[in-house]
Every structure is written in C-alpha cells, then in structure tokens.
Design an enzyme around this catalytic site. Structure first.
Site, PDB file in Angstrom:
ATOM      1  CG  HIS A  80     -13.540  49.077  -4.141  1.00  0.00           C
ATOM      2  ND1 HIS A  80     -13.262  50.460  -4.811  1.00  0.00           N
ATOM      3  CD2 HIS A  80     -12.566  48.988  -3.376  1.00  0.00           C
ATOM      4  CE1 HIS A  80     -11.688  49.304  -6.208  1.00  0.00           C
ATOM      5  NE2 HIS A  80     -11.840  48.614  -4.673  1.00  0.00           N
ATOM      6  CG  ASP A  91       2.995  69.618   2.968  1.00  0.00           C
ATOM      7  OD1 ASP A  91       2.225  70.066   3.193  1.00  0.00           O
ATOM      8  OD2 ASP A  91       4.144  69.828   2.673  1.00  0.00           O
TER       9      ASP A  91
END
Length: 510
Positions: free
Chosen positions: A169, A365
C-alpha cells in the site's frame, strides 16, 4: 489446493529506455507505512484444457505484462526505507535496470466442488481459499529493500482462470492498481488483435511528484512517526499468523454489533477519499502512487441499533463526506494530525472501507470478456460497482463465524421481518451481490444458498432466506449511496417474495 507450475520474473522489454529511477514517497504514501499489503483477485470464464492454457493464455499474458511494465516500471523496483530517522532521511521506490515483477503460474488441484464455480460465486467462502490464489510478496535482497508487487495466474482446467495481485500500500492506492491492471488488460487485448498503439491508452501513469504540495512538512513527519511505530511493532510479541489478522485487530463492521460489549458507545468508520480531482490545483487521474485522504465518521452504536439506525448512518456518512470535501481548508483538512487521531481512537472500534464504485473493475477485459467476479481479499469491508446492474453496488464482507451470524440475523432478518415489505424493498435496492467470506476455517452453514425462494423460505431458516434475498435483489439506492433508479414491479416482487414478514407469511408483491 493449488499446485505451482512455474515461478518466473517479468521485466520491461530489453530496449526499455529507463535505466534507473528513484521515485520519492510523499505524505500520501507514508500514511500506509506499516499497513499490511493489499490483495485482490479477478476470475475469468475461459473453458479450455491445461495444455491450451499454458501454451496460449500464459505466453500472451507474459508478453503483455512485459509491455505494461515498460510504462509501469516502478512496480518492478524495491522500496527503500531508512531504518532510522534524520532530517535528510527519505523513502523512495527505486527502479534499477533488470528489476522485475514476480509472476507465479499455478493450477487448481482441489475437488471440483471447491473449484472455479465455488470460488467465483457470491456465497460465503473460507478466506484462506481465496488467499491460495494470491502470491506472497517475495523477500527483498537486503533488509532495506523490498519488492512491491507480485502476481499469480491460477488455471482451472475446463473452466477458466484467476489473476491474483498483492501489492504494498506504500506505493499504490486503489486507483493506481486499477489503472495498472486496466492497462495490462488493454495491452493484452490489443496484442490479441495485433495492435500496438499502446500510447493511446488512457490509464498510462503520471509520475511527476512536484504536483504534490507539502506546505506542512507532513512527508518528513509521517516518515518519523512511521519508523517509531515500526520499532514498536518489531518489539511486540506474538506476530499475527495472517495478514488479515492485523486488519481484524483494528476493524469490525457496524452491522454486526449485536455481539459487541454493551459498554461500547462509539464506532469510527474510515472512508478514503480520492483527492486527485479535489486538490488545488487538481492532479491527473492517472497519478501513480497514493492520493487518498481519510474521512472519519463517528457513529453512536445505540442509535445504530435503533429502528432508524440505517437512516441515521446514511445521514452521518453523507454529512461527514460533504464537510470533508467542501471546507475552506480543502480536502486535506486534518490529514497532518491523522496519527494523533488514531491514537485518540485507541481501544475503540474502527473499520475502513476498501474499493470504490467509481472504479469499474468489471471493465477489465484482457480480450476474453469481462471478469465473472472481482474480489478484495485483504479488507473486512469492500465495495465495487455492480457487474450486471448500472448504478448498483457489490458489497464484500470478511467476518468471523460469530460476526457472520450476528450480521445475517440482526441486519437482514430483524430489519426486514419486523418492518415488512417496505424495508425489504429498501434492502433489495441496496444490495445486488454481496460477497461473503470469513477467516478462521470452514463453516458448514448456509447449505441452502442455492434455493430459489418459495413458501418454505421463512424465519425458521433465516440464513437461507437472507442469502437468497440478497443474491436476487436489485442494486439501486438513494441518499448517501447515490441516486438510484429504483426497481421495477417485477424485480420488487421477486426480491420480497421470499418470506420477509412475521408468522411464516410471504410478503405480498406490490
């Protein structure tokens, strides 16, 4: 549960122009200095054999990942954090030529009942099953340098594959990771069509750190405080057995508070606000790194448990966000004292919200269709835009068994069964597909989650009723959760038709 087939390292192409780069960490990054790494996984329908997956899918993903890392080369680098503080100490993400990202290729080796369809479904799963699809960050070459990203592709023969990510993070917030994965998916899809116009992709990163203004000297102060906290952690006995344990020590969900101690009065909800468009001046949406600032909402537990608890919570969240974003000091108001605020909340309940409905995870995608499922695994509470319903939400929870029991009984049934069709419809509008999973071993309950409703669904089988309702309902809401379009009469009847009223009666479809 999974068998590792290959471990490899992926670097940018050899003709990559950047030989060395040092990207300084800002105060936005250093807020997360001692936070556990973040984990997420995408599932894709792609039915073919293991040999086909290894001979076609894997080489293509490797090639497109290398092309992506030409733009996102800092992800190949290492965190350089000083061990002691001085006035000129700095923390940075360092990239050297030939640095690389760890990529694991694995194959699911468990039973079919615990395979792709089970792991990518909406029902509850043991969180350790999901963690098996996500790699650990590899160890650093030295004590002062540590990798920041690892990726695992897991093949499910005849069904599909998953891609799991683990990242520090300290170097990337949710938007940066979203942009990186979206870029990889776009490049892979373009390469499948023999296209090479990668420079037109809108999610390519922006690295200029000069756009981050630090008038209060927060970067140096946060580094100093973070190093002090790290020393305290290293001295503490009994390290957590799992990264999720670290989160669970300081996080819980308001909706499961029926099991909490009655002496508790307040609970604090932390929402991360993306500041990119809200800074003065704004910074690009493709800024690489962290650029989120926390907004704290303090909630009274007795009011949350009351009849108007949901309305109270929504109002408090809306007002807190409005005040944090619209004030004379700007969206960073209070960030310089965040560690003081955390210290003041010690011993009280705190939980954070991961993800954002503004990030369209289901548009990722790779050229094989949109994901069947996206899951945040490292946080107790996450949200995402719905896969199937425009404007809808998907909510993810990580609960222990006791918390899960309290959640399903107090939220779904108490707030539905006692208040009838109107409240049931409100619940239907809020929750489209809730992703439940929990830590700490298997839990044999909820065996009837596949049942599709009917007269036999009543309070006598509360877990079944609650699950089927939330899996079949429509995701639109109003107020603090955003304007919604509501539900059609047919959808409403479908959502509330399963026994929400008292006395084993079905709620009439209105």
């Amino acid at each position: 549960m999974v068998t590792v087939l290959e471990k490899c390292r992926i670097s940018p192409p050899q003709d990559h122009s950047v030989a060395e780069n040092l990207l300084p960490l800002t105060f936005f990054d250093l807020v997360w200095q001692n936070w556990p790494s973040l984990s997420r996984v995408y599932f894709y329908d792609f039915p073919c054999s293991t040999s086909e997956l290894r001979q076609t899918l894997v080489p293509r993903l490797k090639k497109s990942l290398a092309s992506t890392l030409e733009h996102y080369f800092p992800f190949c680098g290492n965190l350089i954090i000083p061990t002691t503080f001085s006035d000129n100490a700095t923390a940075a993400l360092r990239y050297l030529k030939n640095d690389s990202v760890s990529l694991t290729i694995a194959e699911f080796s468990g039973t079919s009942s615990a395979g792709f369809e089970h792991l990518s479904a909406d029902h509850a799963r043991d969180v350790n099953e999901l963690f098996s699809l996500i790699p650990e960050l590899p160890p650093g070459d030295t004590d002062h340098a540590s990798p920041v990203l690892s990726i695992q592709v897991t093949l499910f023969p005849g069904q599909g594959f998953s891609i799991g990510f683990r990242n520090s993070h300290l170097v990337a917030d949710g938007r940066t990771m979203f942009n990186f994965i979206a870029t990889w998916a776009s490049i892979n899809a373009k390469q499948l069509k023999s296209e090479d116009d990668f420079d037109t992709i809108k999610t390519l990163p922006f690295y200029d750190r000069s756009v981050i203004k630090d008038a209060k000297g927060m970067t140096s102060n946060f580094l100093k405080i973070g190093l002090q906290i790290a020393q305290q952690i290293s001295k503490a006995s009994g390290p957590a057995t799992h990264e999720l344990d670290l989160v669970q020590e300081t996080a819980s969900i308001v909706l499961a508070n029926e099991i909490d101690d009655e002496n508790e009065v307040l609970e604090h909800m932390i929402i991360a606000i993306d500041t990119r468009a809200r800074l003065d001046p704004p910074i690009p949406s493709n800024y690489f790194g962290n650029a989120v600032s926390p907004c704290k909402i303090t909630l009274n537990l007795s009011r949350l448990r009351g009849q108007e608890g949901f309305v109270y919570a929504a109002k408090e969240i809306k007002e807190a966000l409005h005040e944090q974003i619209n004030n004379d000091e700007g969206v960073l108001r209070g960030l310089d004292t965040i560690f003081d605020d955390i210290e003041a909340m010690k011993g009280q309940k705190i939980f954070g919200v991961a993800g954002s409905p503004k990030l369209d995870y289901y548009s990722t995608d790779f050229g094989f269709g949109k994901p069947k499922k996206y899951e945040v695994v490292s946080e107790k509470f996450s949200l995402a835009a719905s896969r199937d319903s425009s404007g809808g939400l998907e909510l993810g929870f990580a609960f222990s068994k006791n918390e899960m029991d309290a959640f399903t009984s107090s939220w779904v049934l108490r707030r539905g069964c006692n208040r009838g069709a109107e409240q049931a419809t409100l619940g239907a509008r809020l929750m489209r597909r809730r992703s439940y999973y929990w830590a700490g071993g298997g839990y044999p309950g909820f065996s009837g989650v596949t049942r599709q409703g009917g007269d036999d669904m009543c309070p006598g089988a509360p877990k079944v009723a609650s699950w089927v309702l939330t899996r079949r309902s429509v995701a639109h809401s109003s107020g603090a959760f955003g304007a919604g379009k509501g539900v059609t009469p047919t959808e409403r009847a479908d959502a509330v038709g399963a026994c929400w009223s008292c006395g084993h009666r079905r709620v009439p479809a209105v």
